[in-house]
Design an enzyme around this catalytic site. Structure first.
Site, PDB file in Angstrom:
ATOM      1  N   GLY A 249      50.453  34.377  19.120  1.00 23.47           N
ATOM      2  CA  GLY A 249      50.364  35.454  18.144  1.00 23.47           C
ATOM      3  C   GLY A 249      51.118  36.656  18.662  1.00 23.47           C
ATOM      4  O   GLY A 249      51.914  36.562  19.605  1.00 23.47           O
ATOM      5  N   HIS A 250      50.859  37.803  18.056  1.00 21.69           N
ATOM      6  CA  HIS A 250      51.547  39.034  18.441  1.00 21.69           C
ATOM      7  C   HIS A 250      50.649  39.973  19.224  1.00 21.69           C
ATOM      8  O   HIS A 250      50.960  41.150  19.367  1.00 21.69           O
ATOM      9  CB  HIS A 250      52.106  39.743  17.201  1.00 21.69           C
ATOM     10  CG  HIS A 250      53.196  38.983  16.511  1.00 21.69           C
ATOM     11  ND1 HIS A 250      53.812  39.432  15.350  1.00 21.69           N
ATOM     12  CD2 HIS A 250      53.793  37.796  16.811  1.00 21.69           C
ATOM     13  CE1 HIS A 250      54.729  38.550  14.974  1.00 21.69           C
ATOM     14  NE2 HIS A 250      54.738  37.548  15.835  1.00 21.69           N
ATOM     15  N   GLY A 251      49.515  39.481  19.680  1.00 24.65           N
ATOM     16  CA  GLY A 251      48.652  40.303  20.504  1.00 24.65           C
ATOM     17  C   GLY A 251      47.651  41.106  19.698  1.00 24.65           C
ATOM     18  O   GLY A 251      47.320  40.775  18.560  1.00 24.65           O
TER      19      GLY A 251
END
Length: 395
Positions: free
Chosen positions: A232-234
């Site tokens: 994911g993007h965090g």
């Protein structure tokens, strides 16, 4: 004796189903494979008007479920026990939501079941990760103005857009929630929260194609604890400042979490061409384990996707009282720490303590960048921290 045995058997049946013995149960009364949209709405409305605690039961099995809104206020606390799997239409892309819970006080959603958004077909027509001029796909589950709620032990699978969106909530807990979509699925944020007060996301697993947890404007008192994120993007605060009339963000705690193979780690992002002048403060990241995370620590006040802004202008979002403590692990690139604050409103009261982020790539070692911030440093700093002269904040 027979009557006693019946009572004991009934008690155990309720326990096995996870139902409360003193709650009225409304069953959807549909066979697996059926479309339960009308049956579920009917059961919910009847339960909502029941004068004491009630449960709406979706038994084990797979069911089709169309777009649905379950709206209160209800006369007493209400629970949805999802034990089966509800599946959306894989090609339905003409709405901004799939399932919505609205204006409910005293709400529970549990049962161990699955919300399958069947997003695979829809992702192919989603270009929102390339341009903001796009048609939004349906959010899988919306919670609008839901209070005193607990969401526990459910799974959201392959959402077409965001998995879960929360707005206007108070005193709401997500626990043992599992969110899954492929890393390449666009805009499939795990849990997005905004304009709410008192939300907890604990002991959960989020693996998706965008932010695991994203925080919008107006969010107050958020706790994210024991969450495993990746891919994911965090975990992101923002983006903030794109629209007018945004509200302040404050009281954010991200603790005891693990991020693995994410494109970003712990991120705060604001637009440089902010349409409003608000603040984000009292934001704390502590005890975070990183496993090959790109951009592990990032404050980005020049966030400008698709070049839709003028980076020469300074962000008007004021960031203050921010800390990163006990952050350890490995970085996927050499930019381990980047604190890129606004030249118009430099970051205030930023603390870093016991940072130990290693990078072993050929273009190493890891780096620490900062601008318009002078962080307070405590304990270990790996990579070696930089200091930046801070210009006087604009009035």
């Amino acid at each position: 004796m027979g009557r006693v045995n019946f009572g004991v058997s009934a008690f155990f049946i309720f326990c096995l189903l996870g139902l409360s013995a003193n709650a009225k149960v409304f069953n959807i009364g549909s066979k697996p494979g059926c479309d339960i949209t009308k049956a579920l709405l009917k059961a919910f409305n009847e339960a909502c008007q029941f004068p004491t605690k009630s449960t709406v039961l979706i038994p084990k099995g797979e069911y089709k479920l169309g777009e649905i809104e379950m709206t209160g206020p209800c006369k007493a606390p209400i629970r949805i026990a999802l034990q089966g799997t509800v599946k959306a239409d894989g090609n339905a892309v003409h709405s901004e939501k799939w399932i919505a819970f609205r204006n409910i006080d005293g709400f529970k959603l549990n049962g161990g079941g699955v919300f399958d958004g069947e997003g695979n077909a829809a992702w192919r027509v989603n270009n929102c990760h390339h341009t903001w001029k796009c048609k939004k796909l349906p959010i899988s589950i919306r919670f609008d103005f839901v209070t005193n709620a607990k969401i526990r032990g459910i799974t959201s699978l392959d959402a077409k857009h965001f998995h879960i969106n929360v707005i206007g909530a108070k005193n709401m807990t997500f626990e043992e929630v599992k969110i899954v979509a492929p890393a390449e699925s666009p805009n499939t944020d795990g849990i997005h929260v905004g304009r709410s007060d008192g939300i907890k996301i604990i002991n959960s697993f989020i693996s998706t194609g965008d932010d695991c947890v994203s925080v919008g404007d107006g969010m107050k008192n958020l706790l994210v604890e024991r969450v495993t994120c990746g891919p994911g993007h965090g975990i992101s605060i923002g983006s903030l400042g794109r629209y007018g009339h945004e509200q302040d963000v404050m009281g954010i705690k991200i603790v005891n979490c693990t991020l693995q193979e994410t494109d970003n780690g712990l991120r705060i992002k604001t637009w440089p061409t902010a349409a409003c002048s608000t603040s984000a403060s009292d934001i704390h990241f502590e005890n975070i384990l990183l496993k090959n995370v790109s951009n592990p620590i990032l404050i980005d006040q020049e966030y400008c996707p698709w070049n839709q802004c003028d980076k020469k202008k300074a962000s008007t979002i004021k960031l203050s009282k921010i800390s990163f403590k006990n952050i350890r692990g490995t970085s996927g690139n050499k930019d381990a720490v980047k604190l890129l604050c606004s030249k118009g409103h430099p970051c205030q009261n930023v603390e870093l303590g016991n940072i130990n982020i290693k990078y072993t790539g050929a273009d190493g070692p890891a780096t620490f960048q900062c601008s318009n911030v002078s962080p307070k440093l405590m304990g270990t700093q790996v990579p070696k921290a930089c200091s930046s002269p801070v210009t006087k904040p604009l009035k």
